[in-house]
Enzyme design. Structure first.
Site, mmCIF file in Angstrom:
data_model
loop_
_atom_site.group_PDB
_atom_site.id
_atom_site.type_symbol
_atom_site.label_atom_id
_atom_site.label_comp_id
_atom_site.label_asym_id
_atom_site.label_seq_id
_atom_site.Cartn_x
_atom_site.Cartn_y
_atom_site.Cartn_z
ATOM 1 N NE ARG A 126 -2.069 1.820 3.403
ATOM 2 C CZ ARG A 126 -1.867 1.348 4.638
ATOM 3 N NH1 ARG A 126 -2.420 0.212 5.015
ATOM 4 N NH2 ARG A 126 -1.118 2.014 5.495
ATOM 5 C CD GLU A 145 4.557 4.522 5.944
ATOM 6 O OE1 GLU A 145 5.669 4.426 6.488
ATOM 7 O OE2 GLU A 145 3.476 4.321 6.538
ATOM 8 C CG ASN A 147 2.697 0.839 4.612
ATOM 9 O OD1 ASN A 147 3.208 0.988 5.703
ATOM 10 N ND2 ASN A 147 1.975 1.784 4.022
ATOM 11 C CB SER A 152 -3.535 -3.156 7.918
ATOM 12 O OG SER A 152 -3.161 -1.832 8.225
ATOM 13 C CE LYS A 297 8.682 5.070 7.016
ATOM 14 N NZ LYS A 297 8.450 3.681 7.440
ATOM 15 C CE LYS A 356 8.096 9.899 6.944
ATOM 16 N NZ LYS A 356 7.422 9.304 5.788
ATOM 17 C CD GLU A 360 6.868 0.526 7.565
ATOM 18 O OE1 GLU A 360 5.796 1.145 7.452
ATOM 19 O OE2 GLU A 360 7.887 0.824 6.929
ATOM 20 N N GLY A 361 3.960 1.074 11.385
ATOM 21 C CA GLY A 361 2.890 0.918 12.359
ATOM 22 C C GLY A 361 2.318 2.196 12.929
ATOM 23 N NE ARG A 442 -4.145 5.196 6.573
ATOM 24 C CZ ARG A 442 -2.879 4.837 6.700
ATOM 25 N NH1 ARG A 442 -2.495 4.130 7.732
ATOM 26 N NH2 ARG A 442 -1.993 5.191 5.788
#
Length: 466
Positions: A126, A145, A147, A152, A297, A356, A360-361, A442
């Protein structure tokens, strides 16, 4: 909201209260659910997943730009994963100072030394963007970024279009409801996994998940599945002489990692042993270890250097231009004059940048005065090489109502992040499947700098194309 929900709707207090109840019921009916914090391991008590009351206006041009460039990003990720020299060069400084990335890279090196067993490559990723406000008032798509691991919310985002359509229909906004696009990334992601399973070639095989997945179970109706943790694999997993993977005596065709992208996911040495065991196997891993490393990254920063994209797309200047147009400014913090200039630039104007780490997350990035605190501490040591610096993106705030369990209902200044889901399957040198399979929007309160849905900051949303 320009070309979005009219002000008379947004400011109608009685209507908003009624629509909030409608939204919660619609989310429950559509399965936009999550477990509650008090009982996180129980399925007996659930609530609606956090969501916006209204869809958020997104310009058609930048939305379609994100969708159209995704297949090129799929190819790019795959090509980098097959280029060990590039990965070695890109991550050389990072693995000196980041123990987690170093351990992943050690597995990558061991697989290269032994020879890759896996001939079928499955990628589910994604690419996330924000819309940077230009001086002329238009929006520019800039990548946050990509992923490559456990990308998810394909499942929940597949249900959100119907939730927002219902809210708008109840509000009498039929025209706006028709501008919400159909979106079913879960089906596209599941179809790619099923294709990889099919190519592996045996009806006896077990499809294999780690922890929970948001993919729709109906997509796997004819594929047996099991869910295990790293320690379970360590106890019952094995390879035969052909490097076929067995867990609990069942042969595994596809390993979909929902877990393993953060250091805390590896609770013991047995967790690392299990990861290595699976990576050494013939099973299709999603992602395999090299594709996992592509999502760092540092790789993102190296790709932004002049001439790098051309290496992966020779004689395809139009593809290079499409990808490069989405890059924000990215800067190295490696030791040397270039890294020193980056440090000085960040310390002089920290509000212009984001610092950065290779994580992740959500909730890991560093902003504002904290950038100065971190860089003052590490600026003269190799520790700074664990980070990259990126231009801070400045999207236009939009008013919306944020629906979260037990939170007050109030009009809030919001910022949004657009994600495009990519899926690809390669067998040997043949790209069998390469698609953009859907999108995710989002939204969060503008007061929050960082954090996704899982981190408790962002909410599920839909683009309302304008």
């Amino acid at each position: 909201m320009a070309q979005g929900i009219p002000e008379e709707v947004m400011m109608n207090t009685a209507l908003i209260k009624d629509l909030a109840d409608v939204a919660k019921d619609a989310a429950l009916l559509q399965g936009v659910l999550m477990r509650i914090q008090e009982t996180p391991n129980s399925s007996e008590l659930v609530t609606y997943a956090p969501l916006t009351l209204f869809p958020t206006p997104v310009p058609k041009a930048v939305f379609h730009q994100a969708i159209e460039v995704q297949t090129h990003y799929n190819i790019l990720v795959d090509k980098i994963s097959q280029d060990p020299d590039f990965l070695q060069g890109a991550l050389a400084s990072t693995i000196e100072v980041d123990d987690f990335i170093a351990r992943l890279f050690k597995i990558h090196q061991q697989i290269l030394k032994e020879g890759r067993s896996q001939s079928i490559i499955l990628g589910l990723n994604r690419s996330d963007y924000m819309l940077d406000l230009r001086e002329d008032g238009t929006s520019s798509l800039k990548q946050i970024e990509i992923n490559t691991f456990a990308a998810s919310f394909g499942g929940l985002s597949s249900r959100m279009a119907d939730v927002h359509r219902h809210i708008l229909n109840v509000a009498g906004r039929l025209e706006e409801s028709q501008r919400i696009l159909n979106n079913n990334p879960a089906a596209g992601l599941a179809a790619a996994i099923a294709k990889a399973w099919e190519l592996y070639g045996s009806e006896r095989l077990v499809f294999f998940f780690f922890v929970m997945t948001n993919l729709l179970p109906s997509c796997f109706r004819n594929i047996p599945t099991i869910r295990k943790r790293f320690d379970d694999v360590c106890k019952t997993g094995s390879l035969d002489q052909d490097k076929r993977l067995f867990v609990d005596g069942c042969e595994v065709a596809v390993v979909y990692y929902r877990n393993g992208y953060m250091p805390q996911n590896y609770v013991s040495e047995q967790s690392w042993d299990a990861r290595l065991l699976m990576e050494r196997s013939l099973a299709v891993k999603c992602p395999d270890i090299s594709t996992h490393l592509v999502g760092t990254k540092k790789v993102q920063q190296v790709l932004a250097k002049p001439g790098v994209l051309e290496k992966f797309f020779p004689e395809q200047p139009e593809v290079v231009e499409q990808i490069r147009a989405t890059f924000a400014g990215l800067y190295t913090l490696d030791m040397g004059p270039e890294g020193d200039r980056t440090v000085a630039m960040a310390l002089a104007a920290p509000d212009r940048f984001v610092l950065k780490p290779q994580r992740e997350g959500g909730g890991n990035n560093i902003y504002g005065s904290e950038i100065c605190q971190v860089l003052e501490r590490v600026k003269d040591s190799k520790e700074r090489m664990a980070y990259i610096l990126m231009d801070k993106i400045h999207p236009t705030p939009v008013l919306n109502y944020l629906l979260r369990r037990d939170a007050p209902l109030k009009l809030t200044n919001c910022l949004s992040e657009l994600g495009a889901f990519g899926a690809y399957v390669r067998q040997g040198k043949d790209m069998v499947l390469n698609k953009c399979v859907g999108h995710l929007l989002r939204t969060k309160s503008a007061e929050h700098s960082d954090g996704g849905i899982a981190a408790g900051v962002a909410l599920l949303d839909n683009p309302l194309l304008v």
